[in-house]
Design a protein around this motif. Structure first.
Motif, PDB file in Angstrom:
ATOM      1  N   LEU A 110       0.817  -1.218   0.000  1.00 16.07           N
ATOM      2  CA  LEU A 110       0.000   0.000   0.000  1.00 16.07           C
ATOM      3  C   LEU A 110       0.852   1.269   0.000  1.00 16.07           C
ATOM      4  N   ARG A 111       1.984   1.238   0.698  1.00 18.72           N
ATOM      5  CA  ARG A 111       2.815   2.453   0.709  1.00 18.72           C
ATOM      6  C   ARG A 111       3.492   2.659  -0.641  1.00 18.72           C
ATOM      7  N   THR A 112       3.785   1.543  -1.345  1.00 17.81           N
ATOM      8  CA  THR A 112       4.399   1.650  -2.671  1.00 17.81           C
ATOM      9  C   THR A 112       3.375   2.178  -3.673  1.00 17.81           C
ATOM     10  N   GLY A 137       2.287  -7.925 -12.223  1.00 13.86           N
ATOM     11  CA  GLY A 137       2.526  -8.856 -11.126  1.00 13.86           C
ATOM     12  C   GLY A 137       1.749  -8.465  -9.872  1.00 13.86           C
ATOM     13  N   HIS A 138       2.183  -9.006  -8.746  1.00 15.08           N
ATOM     14  CA  HIS A 138       1.523  -8.775  -7.452  1.00 15.08           C
ATOM     15  C   HIS A 138       1.352  -7.278  -7.174  1.00 15.08           C
ATOM     16  N   GLN A 139       2.434  -6.520  -7.330  1.00 14.70           N
ATOM     17  CA  GLN A 139       2.419  -5.123  -6.926  1.00 14.70           C
ATOM     18  C   GLN A 139       1.692  -4.221  -7.935  1.00 14.70           C
ATOM     19  N   ALA A 140       1.717  -4.604  -9.208  1.00 24.13           N
ATOM     20  CA  ALA A 140       1.120  -3.766 -10.266  1.00 24.13           C
ATOM     21  C   ALA A 140      -0.365  -3.515 -10.002  1.00 24.13           C
ATOM     22  N   TRP A 159       0.730  -3.550 -20.786  1.00 23.52           N
ATOM     23  CA  TRP A 159       1.677  -4.468 -21.433  1.00 23.52           C
ATOM     24  C   TRP A 159       2.358  -5.256 -20.324  1.00 23.52           C
ATOM     25  N   ASN A 160       2.619  -6.530 -20.565  1.00 25.56           N
ATOM     26  CA  ASN A 160       3.424  -7.287 -19.605  1.00 25.56           C
ATOM     27  C   ASN A 160       4.301  -8.293 -20.344  1.00 25.56           C
ATOM     28  N   TYR A 161       5.483  -8.503 -19.776  1.00 25.01           N
ATOM     29  CA  TYR A 161       6.438  -9.474 -20.328  1.00 25.01           C
ATOM     30  C   TYR A 161       5.800 -10.858 -20.404  1.00 25.01           C
ATOM     31  N   HIS A 162       4.973 -11.175 -19.429  1.00 22.45           N
ATOM     32  CA  HIS A 162       4.194 -12.417 -19.432  1.00 22.45           C
ATOM     33  C   HIS A 162       2.742 -12.032 -19.698  1.00 22.45           C
ATOM     34  N   PRO A 163       2.312 -12.032 -20.982  1.00 25.51           N
ATOM     35  CA  PRO A 163       0.983 -11.496 -21.298  1.00 25.51           C
ATOM     36  C   PRO A 163      -0.162 -12.237 -20.625  1.00 25.51           C
ATOM     37  N   SER A 196       5.400   1.829 -14.391  1.00 27.97           N
ATOM     38  CA  SER A 196       6.120   0.574 -14.650  1.00 27.97           C
ATOM     39  C   SER A 196       6.385  -0.098 -13.309  1.00 27.97           C
ATOM     40  N   MET A 197       6.068  -1.393 -13.247  1.00 24.53           N
ATOM     41  CA  MET A 197       6.194  -2.123 -11.975  1.00 24.53           C
ATOM     42  C   MET A 197       6.620  -3.541 -12.309  1.00 24.53           C
ATOM     43  N   THR A 198       7.905  -3.708 -12.617  1.00 26.26           N
ATOM     44  CA  THR A 198       8.415  -5.022 -13.019  1.00 26.26           C
ATOM     45  C   THR A 198       9.697  -5.319 -12.252  1.00 26.26           C
ATOM     46  N   CYS A 218       8.187   5.178 -12.430  1.00 25.99           N
ATOM     47  CA  CYS A 218       8.990   3.948 -12.533  1.00 25.99           C
ATOM     48  C   CYS A 218       9.143   3.401 -11.122  1.00 25.99           C
ATOM     49  N   MET A 219       8.520   2.266 -10.847  1.00 22.05           N
ATOM     50  CA  MET A 219       8.423   1.788  -9.469  1.00 22.05           C
ATOM     51  C   MET A 219       9.146   0.469  -9.215  1.00 22.05           C
ATOM     52  N   GLY A 220       9.581  -0.225 -10.242  1.00 20.39           N
ATOM     53  CA  GLY A 220      10.129  -1.564 -10.054  1.00 20.39           C
ATOM     54  C   GLY A 220      11.589  -1.595  -9.640  1.00 20.39           C
ATOM     55  N   THR A 221      12.348  -0.567 -10.000  1.00 23.53           N
ATOM     56  CA  THR A 221      13.795  -0.612  -9.774  1.00 23.53           C
ATOM     57  C   THR A 221      14.139  -0.148  -8.366  1.00 23.53           C
ATOM     58  N   ASP A 222      14.533  -1.111  -7.526  1.00 24.78           N
ATOM     59  CA  ASP A 222      14.839  -0.819  -6.123  1.00 24.78           C
ATOM     60  C   ASP A 222      16.127  -1.505  -5.681  1.00 24.78           C
ATOM     61  N   THR A 223      16.951  -1.908  -6.637  1.00 24.36           N
ATOM     62  CA  THR A 223      18.163  -2.678  -6.329  1.00 24.36           C
ATOM     63  C   THR A 223      19.223  -2.344  -7.378  1.00 24.36           C
ATOM     64  N   GLY A 225      21.566  -2.670 -10.289  1.00 16.42           N
ATOM     65  CA  GLY A 225      21.537  -3.529 -11.478  1.00 16.42           C
ATOM     66  C   GLY A 225      20.195  -3.602 -12.165  1.00 16.42           C
ATOM     67  N   LYS A 226      19.108  -3.309 -11.445  1.00 14.93           N
ATOM     68  CA  LYS A 226      17.787  -3.368 -12.081  1.00 14.93           C
ATOM     69  C   LYS A 226      17.593  -2.167 -13.015  1.00 14.93           C
ATOM     70  N   GLN A 227      16.716  -2.315 -14.006  1.00 18.40           N
ATOM     71  CA  GLN A 227      16.450  -1.213 -14.928  1.00 18.40           C
ATOM     72  C   GLN A 227      15.147  -1.475 -15.674  1.00 18.40           C
ATOM     73  N   ASP A 291      10.913   8.499 -10.066  1.00 16.47           N
ATOM     74  CA  ASP A 291      11.657   7.280  -9.761  1.00 16.47           C
ATOM     75  C   ASP A 291      11.339   6.903  -8.307  1.00 16.47           C
ATOM     76  N   GLY A 292      10.430   5.963  -8.140  1.00 12.37           N
ATOM     77  CA  GLY A 292      10.021   5.563  -6.783  1.00 12.37           C
ATOM     78  C   GLY A 292      10.866   4.397  -6.306  1.00 12.37           C
ATOM     79  N   THR A 293      11.839   4.696  -5.453  1.00 13.28           N
ATOM     80  CA  THR A 293      12.789   3.650  -5.043  1.00 13.28           C
ATOM     81  C   THR A 293      12.332   2.917  -3.776  1.00 13.28           C
TER      82      THR A 293
HETATM   83  P1  NAD Z   1       6.078 -10.061  -9.169  1.00 16.94           P
HETATM   84  O1  NAD Z   1       7.061 -11.157  -9.186  1.00 16.94           O
HETATM   85  O2  NAD Z   1       4.695 -10.343  -8.694  1.00 16.94           O
HETATM   86  O3  NAD Z   1       5.927  -9.437 -10.661  1.00 16.94           O
HETATM   87  C1  NAD Z   1       7.048  -9.224 -11.477  1.00 16.94           C
HETATM   88  C2  NAD Z   1       6.631  -8.463 -12.720  1.00 16.94           C
HETATM   89  O4  NAD Z   1       7.789  -8.263 -13.536  1.00 16.94           O
HETATM   90  C3  NAD Z   1       5.618  -9.218 -13.584  1.00 16.94           C
HETATM   91  O5  NAD Z   1       4.810  -8.284 -14.259  1.00 16.94           O
HETATM   92  C4  NAD Z   1       6.521  -9.954 -14.573  1.00 16.94           C
HETATM   93  O6  NAD Z   1       5.852 -10.315 -15.766  1.00 16.94           O
HETATM   94  C5  NAD Z   1       7.568  -8.872 -14.822  1.00 16.94           C
HETATM   95  N1  NAD Z   1       8.826  -9.405 -15.327  1.00 16.94           N
HETATM   96  C6  NAD Z   1       9.502 -10.501 -14.882  1.00 16.94           C
HETATM   97  N2  NAD Z   1      10.639 -10.669 -15.604  1.00 16.94           N
HETATM   98  C7  NAD Z   1      10.677  -9.652 -16.523  1.00 16.94           C
HETATM   99  C8  NAD Z   1      11.590  -9.257 -17.526  1.00 16.94           C
HETATM  100  N3  NAD Z   1      12.708  -9.938 -17.759  1.00 16.94           N
HETATM  101  N4  NAD Z   1      11.301  -8.161 -18.263  1.00 16.94           N
HETATM  102  C9  NAD Z   1      10.182  -7.451 -18.029  1.00 16.94           C
HETATM  103  N5  NAD Z   1       9.273  -7.753 -17.085  1.00 16.94           N
HETATM  104  C10 NAD Z   1       9.522  -8.841 -16.328  1.00 16.94           C
HETATM  105  O7  NAD Z   1       6.752  -8.895  -8.331  1.00 16.94           O
HETATM  106  P2  NAD Z   1       6.053  -7.627  -7.656  1.00 16.94           P
HETATM  107  O8  NAD Z   1       5.740  -7.921  -6.250  1.00 16.94           O
HETATM  108  O9  NAD Z   1       4.971  -7.136  -8.553  1.00 16.94           O
HETATM  109  O10 NAD Z   1       7.268  -6.584  -7.628  1.00 16.94           O
HETATM  110  C11 NAD Z   1       7.806  -6.087  -8.839  1.00 16.94           C
HETATM  111  C12 NAD Z   1       9.106  -5.395  -8.556  1.00 16.94           C
HETATM  112  O11 NAD Z   1       8.871  -4.239  -7.756  1.00 16.94           O
HETATM  113  C13 NAD Z   1      10.111  -6.236  -7.773  1.00 16.94           C
HETATM  114  O12 NAD Z   1      11.325  -6.197  -8.478  1.00 16.94           O
HETATM  115  C14 NAD Z   1      10.211  -5.566  -6.418  1.00 16.94           C
HETATM  116  O13 NAD Z   1      11.506  -5.658  -5.876  1.00 16.94           O
HETATM  117  C15 NAD Z   1       9.869  -4.135  -6.763  1.00 16.94           C
HETATM  118  N6  NAD Z   1       9.288  -3.375  -5.646  1.00 16.94           N
HETATM  119  C16 NAD Z   1       9.602  -2.064  -5.547  1.00 16.94           C
HETATM  120  C17 NAD Z   1       9.066  -1.318  -4.512  1.00 16.94           C
HETATM  121  C18 NAD Z   1       9.381   0.151  -4.390  1.00 16.94           C
HETATM  122  O14 NAD Z   1       9.093   0.751  -3.361  1.00 16.94           O
HETATM  123  N7  NAD Z   1       9.911   0.773  -5.406  1.00 16.94           N
HETATM  124  C19 NAD Z   1       8.207  -1.897  -3.579  1.00 16.94           C
HETATM  125  C20 NAD Z   1       7.856  -3.232  -3.742  1.00 16.94           C
HETATM  126  C21 NAD Z   1       8.413  -3.971  -4.791  1.00 16.94           C
END
Ligand code: NAD
Length: 321
Positions: A110-112, A137-140, A159-163, A196-198, A218-223, A225-227, A291-293
């Motif tokens: 919820l905070r993310t 995924g879960h967070q999206a 759009w998702n990598y796994h449609p 974006s949440m991947t 952009c919310m997925g990159t939190d480590t 090497g990620k991009q 850029d939400g880290t």
């Molecule tokens: P998840 O495993 O449920 O979903 C992963 C998502 O990434 C899916 O949509 C999947 O299809 C996609 N994906 C997987 N491999 C891919 C690739 N090679 N190219 C493109 N897309 C790909 O994970 P989640 O819980 O939804 O979390 C997603 C990311 O967000 C994680 O990396 C997590 O660390 C990060 N995250 C960030 C924050 C933040 O505050 N910024 C908070 C929570 C999670």
């Protein structure tokens, strides 16, 4: 010490409460009233787990503490529990005595989601109509639900990598009586706001996929090497973040900064926009990118709010510690 277990969080924390807590703590960080401690994240060599601590102190909200936890990739398949596991500990800033222990899993989701929504409120064009999702995924789902509650969109594209995972986004759009369309990455040019949440380690989209005037979170990159997005978009967009130090080291700007394409002086705090010390979006054509880290203070602010509500509602328990 007050204990609020994970099972109670859903009955306590509303999306508006999470939004308010995150908006306030971003503002406090930018005003210099709150700061995050350096993040620790370790591969522990057991169960392929990543474990770590995010902590901080908010001198105005008086939250002191940390979130401990991380990612256990085999939890779901082996044990039927979610892969992200965390717990928040709050301490009394006057004495150092432990004050609360709060389940951190739903809270993190919820905070993310609140963070990208706060960015939409302050940076997206007011006439934005099409919401674009990259990731399903879960967070999206949390990000999308919160965004649709924050702004009146007319349509969702995704759009998702796994449609095969896209129906989960369609379900969230349906909760708001909005149409959903699966899109190609090129089709993202239709979106006025993109989240974006991947978990990607390679750029998925770039300047060619984003129209002028769009706001991107952009919310997925939190480590390290990620991009998710190509450096050409980082160069083209005006960049905002929760915390500049995290953005340039483990966030979405790490690659552009390392390549010398963007300087940390060109990255602004969203809290400055909330406080009014940065004007935010300057024109209808500007591309803004948040850029939400994910910072520890978000967890602490939301946890403090949970403890307050839990006490008022008589949920949770006090233990002598
Ligand atoms: P998840 O495993 O449920 O979903 C992963 C998502 O990434 C899916 O949509 C999947 O299809 C996609 N994906 C997987 N491999 C891919 C690739 N090679 N190219 C493109 N897309 C790909 O994970 P989640 O819980 O939804 O979390 C997603 C990311 O967000 C994680 O990396 C997590 O660390 C990060 N995250 C960030 C924050 C933040 O505050 N910024 C908070 C929570 C999670």
């Amino acid at each position: 010490m007050y204990i609020v277990p994970e099972s109670a969080i859903a009955d306590i924390l509303t999306r508006p409460d999470a939004f308010d807590a995150v908006e306030k703590v971003f503002a406090a960080m930018s005003a210099g009233d709150a700061y995050n401690f350096p993040v620790i994240r370790e591969a522990i060599g057991h169960e392929e787990a990543l474990y770590g601590f995010k902590g901080g102190f908010d001198g105005v909200g008086k939250s002191l503490g940390l979130k401990a936890g991380g990612y256990w990739p085999h939890n779901l398949e082996k044990r039927g529990i979610i892969n992200h596991q965390s717990t928040v500990f709050l301490f009394d800033p006057d004495t150092g005595k432990v004050a609360a222990m709060v389940g951190g899993n739903l809270l993190t989701a919820l905070r993310t989601a609140a963070a990208s929504s706060v960015s939409i409120k302050h940076l997206a064009r007011k006439d934005a109509k099409v919401m674009g999702m990259i990731g399903a995924g879960h967070q999206a789902k949390f990000q999308l639900r919160h965004a649709l509650e924050t702004h009146n969109f007319e349509k969702v594209i995704g759009w998702n990598y796994h449609p095969e995972m896209l129906p989960s986004l369609a379900e969230v759009a349906a909760e708001f009586d909005l149409p959903f369309e699966a899109a190609s990455l090129k089709g993202m040019v239709e979106a006025d706001v993109v989240i974006s949440m991947t978990s990607s380690f390679n750029p998925i989209f770039g300047a060619a996929h984003i129209s002028d005037g769009t706001h991107i979170a952009c919310m997925g990159t939190d480590t390290v090497g990620k991009q998710e997005c190509d450096t050409d978009l980082i160069v083209k967009a005006t960049i905002f973040t929760d915390e500049v130090a995290q953005s340039v080291t483990l966030g979405e700007t790490q690659h552009a900064v390392a390549a010398g394409l963007k300087s940390r002086d060109d990255i602004f705090e969203l809290g400055a926009v909330i406080n009014g010390t940065h004007a935010g979006r300057k024109s209808e054509n500007e591309i803004t990118l948040f850029d939400g880290t994910g910072v520890g203070l978000q967890d602490l602010a939301v946890s403090a709010s949970i403890v307050e509500i839990a006490k008022a509602k008589g949920i949770g328990m006090e233990v002598d510690f």
